[in-house]
Design a protein around this motif. Structure first.
Motif, mmCIF file in Angstrom:
data_model
loop_
_atom_site.group_PDB
_atom_site.id
_atom_site.type_symbol
_atom_site.label_atom_id
_atom_site.label_comp_id
_atom_site.label_asym_id
_atom_site.label_seq_id
_atom_site.Cartn_x
_atom_site.Cartn_y
_atom_site.Cartn_z
ATOM 1 N N ILE A 38 0.590 -1.350 -0.178
ATOM 2 C CA ILE A 38 -0.070 0.232 0.005
ATOM 3 C C ILE A 38 0.661 1.169 0.060
ATOM 4 C CG2 ILE A 38 -1.772 1.238 1.245
ATOM 5 C CD1 ILE A 38 -2.636 -1.553 0.169
ATOM 6 N N PHE A 39 0.521 2.349 -0.925
ATOM 7 C CA PHE A 39 1.298 3.402 -0.966
ATOM 8 C C PHE A 39 0.287 4.717 -0.725
ATOM 9 C CE2 PHE A 39 3.553 0.212 -3.727
ATOM 10 C CZ PHE A 39 4.806 0.543 -3.469
ATOM 11 N N CYS A 40 0.310 5.356 0.492
ATOM 12 C CA CYS A 40 -0.309 6.342 0.996
ATOM 13 C C CYS A 40 0.353 7.562 0.680
ATOM 14 C CB CYS A 40 -0.756 6.140 2.195
ATOM 15 S SG CYS A 40 -1.722 4.637 2.688
ATOM 16 N N ILE A 41 -0.103 8.077 -0.071
ATOM 17 C CA ILE A 41 0.607 9.491 -0.673
ATOM 18 C C ILE A 41 0.059 10.788 -0.693
ATOM 19 C CG2 ILE A 41 2.236 8.016 -2.464
ATOM 20 C CD1 ILE A 41 0.367 9.394 -4.866
ATOM 21 N N GLY A 42 -1.057 10.955 0.150
ATOM 22 C CA GLY A 42 -2.037 12.142 0.252
ATOM 23 C C GLY A 42 -1.550 12.894 1.405
ATOM 24 N N PRO A 43 -2.227 14.044 1.485
ATOM 25 C CA PRO A 43 -3.455 14.451 0.640
ATOM 26 C C PRO A 43 -2.968 15.023 -0.621
ATOM 27 C CG PRO A 43 -3.178 16.013 2.448
ATOM 28 C CD PRO A 43 -2.201 14.943 2.792
ATOM 29 N N VAL A 44 -3.299 14.647 -1.861
ATOM 30 C CA VAL A 44 -2.927 15.194 -3.220
ATOM 31 C C VAL A 44 -3.968 16.212 -3.586
ATOM 32 C CG1 VAL A 44 -2.259 14.883 -5.555
ATOM 33 C CG2 VAL A 44 -1.444 13.342 -3.757
ATOM 34 N N SER A 209 3.678 9.993 4.030
ATOM 35 C CA SER A 209 3.241 10.261 2.615
ATOM 36 C C SER A 209 4.523 10.477 1.676
ATOM 37 C CB SER A 209 2.336 11.332 2.236
ATOM 38 O OG SER A 209 1.222 11.030 2.776
ATOM 39 N N TYR A 210 5.547 11.091 2.113
ATOM 40 C CA TYR A 210 6.846 11.544 1.401
ATOM 41 C C TYR A 210 7.439 10.420 1.306
ATOM 42 C CZ TYR A 210 11.012 13.903 0.226
ATOM 43 O OH TYR A 210 12.194 14.514 -0.390
ATOM 44 N N VAL A 211 7.477 9.549 2.672
ATOM 45 C CA VAL A 211 8.350 8.204 2.407
ATOM 46 C C VAL A 211 7.441 7.181 1.505
ATOM 47 C CG1 VAL A 211 8.984 6.223 3.906
ATOM 48 C CG2 VAL A 211 9.361 8.325 4.718
ATOM 49 N N ARG A 215 9.179 5.447 -1.883
ATOM 50 C CA ARG A 215 9.259 3.827 -1.838
ATOM 51 C C ARG A 215 8.441 3.450 -3.344
ATOM 52 N NH1 ARG A 215 5.206 2.027 1.398
ATOM 53 N NH2 ARG A 215 5.633 -0.239 0.767
ATOM 54 N N LEU A 216 7.124 4.116 -3.844
ATOM 55 C CA LEU A 216 6.619 4.174 -5.089
ATOM 56 C C LEU A 216 7.478 4.335 -6.197
ATOM 57 C CD1 LEU A 216 3.833 3.558 -6.492
ATOM 58 C CD2 LEU A 216 3.087 6.053 -6.094
ATOM 59 N N THR A 217 8.204 5.614 -6.024
ATOM 60 C CA THR A 217 9.120 5.845 -7.069
ATOM 61 C C THR A 217 10.233 4.913 -7.249
ATOM 62 O OG1 THR A 217 8.973 8.164 -6.693
ATOM 63 C CG2 THR A 217 10.738 7.517 -7.841
ATOM 64 N N LEU A 218 10.752 4.232 -6.232
ATOM 65 C CA LEU A 218 11.539 3.051 -6.644
ATOM 66 C C LEU A 218 11.144 1.869 -7.206
ATOM 67 C CD1 LEU A 218 13.519 3.584 -2.938
ATOM 68 C CD2 LEU A 218 14.432 4.236 -5.126
ATOM 69 N N LEU A 236 10.053 13.905 -6.188
ATOM 70 C CA LEU A 236 9.473 14.202 -4.761
ATOM 71 C C LEU A 236 9.438 15.863 -4.506
ATOM 72 C CD1 LEU A 236 11.310 11.734 -2.742
ATOM 73 C CD2 LEU A 236 9.130 11.602 -3.573
ATOM 74 N N SER A 237 10.417 16.576 -5.174
ATOM 75 C CA SER A 237 10.387 17.958 -4.916
ATOM 76 C C SER A 237 9.469 18.417 -5.735
ATOM 77 C CB SER A 237 11.722 18.564 -5.150
ATOM 78 O OG SER A 237 12.146 18.389 -6.322
ATOM 79 N N ASN A 238 8.817 17.955 -6.536
ATOM 80 C CA ASN A 238 7.827 18.663 -7.423
ATOM 81 C C ASN A 238 6.427 18.188 -6.977
ATOM 82 O OD1 ASN A 238 9.876 20.238 -8.806
ATOM 83 N ND2 ASN A 238 10.099 18.650 -10.278
#
Length: 241
Positions: A38-44, A209-211, A215-218, A236-238
């Motif tokens: 599971i990748f929780c990347i919010g809130p987007v 979410s940053y972490v 992980r998702l990017t990798l 990540l910076s963008n």
């Protein structure tokens, strides 16, 4: 879904920790020994800006005190009968609160409460701005979202419908007034402001979410889905603006 390489969710740990833990531990996939990560990347959320003030709404908001206006928005598919519209109008008048019934002015400083259809994008925007809510679900998953907002997260008040499915003018007026001018309303406001801080922390470097986004990017790089990007592309910076 258990056979996917991963599941991306627009949420963050502090908001839905119990549910996220259940997903991570595989409770939703009892027959799978290795459930999908599971990748929780919010809130987007969409960034505000560029709105035209054709009807003078933004100008009116500028003239109002901070956190004094109740915003009503029911999404692009929200539709009401003539009877319900009448009850809404009378109920807002009964609440004795400043109000604005439009679609996009949520991030304005004068907004202090949000009557929402509980669409997830709207919910995340409200949390991102630290606004308490009155929950009025209309369709799809919004009824489930309402239960989470009211019962579990405690950042919203619930509206009660009549047997005919109408929210009465008195009910709407009472709940709006309670949200804006009561001890319970102040408690909800304090809770959602803490949740706002948690959402900022989640997206900051080292946050949950940053972490997860890292992980998702990798994972994408491992699967060669980012072959068109250079290794030094600053994803990540963008991503969080």
């Amino acid at each position: 879904m258990s056979e996917c390489n991963g599941i991306i969710l627009n949420t963050f740990n502090a908001l839905e920790g119990k549910t996220i833990k259940a997903l991570q531990e595989g409770s939703c996939f009892p027959d799978e020994s290795n459930p999908a990560p599971i990748f929780c990347i919010g809130p987007v959320m969409s960034l505000p800006g560029g709105e035209k003030d054709e009807n003078g709404c933004l100008s009116w908001l500028e003239s109002q005190p901070s956190q004094s206006v109740v915003l009503l928005s029911f999404g692009s598919l929200g539709r009401f009968s003539k009877t319900q519209l009448t009850h809404i109008a009378i109920g807002l008048e009964k609440s004795e609160q400043r109000f604005l019934w439009v679609v996009k002015v949520l991030s304005h400083d004068s907004v202090g409460g949000f009557v929402t259809h509980c669409g997830w994008n709207s919910v995340l925007e409200a949390i991102g701005e630290g606004f308490p809510m009155v929950a009025w679900p209309l369709y799809a998953e919004q009824h489930l979202n309402k239960i989470a907002l009211v019962k579990e997260m405690k950042i919203a008040l619930a509206l009660k419908e009549t047997e005919n499915g109408i929210v009465s003018a008195t009910e709407l007026g009472d709940r709006v007034k309670e949200l804006m001018d009561s001890e319970k309303g102040r408690e909800i406001r304090e809770t959602v402001l803490k949740m706002k801080e948690s959402s900022v922390e989640a997206r900051s470097e080292g946050g949950s979410s940053y972490v997860d986004l890292n992980r998702l990017t990798l994972l994408w790089k491992e699967k060669d889905h980012l072959s068109l990007l250079s290794p030094n592309t600053p994803l990540l910076s963008n991503f969080y603006g």
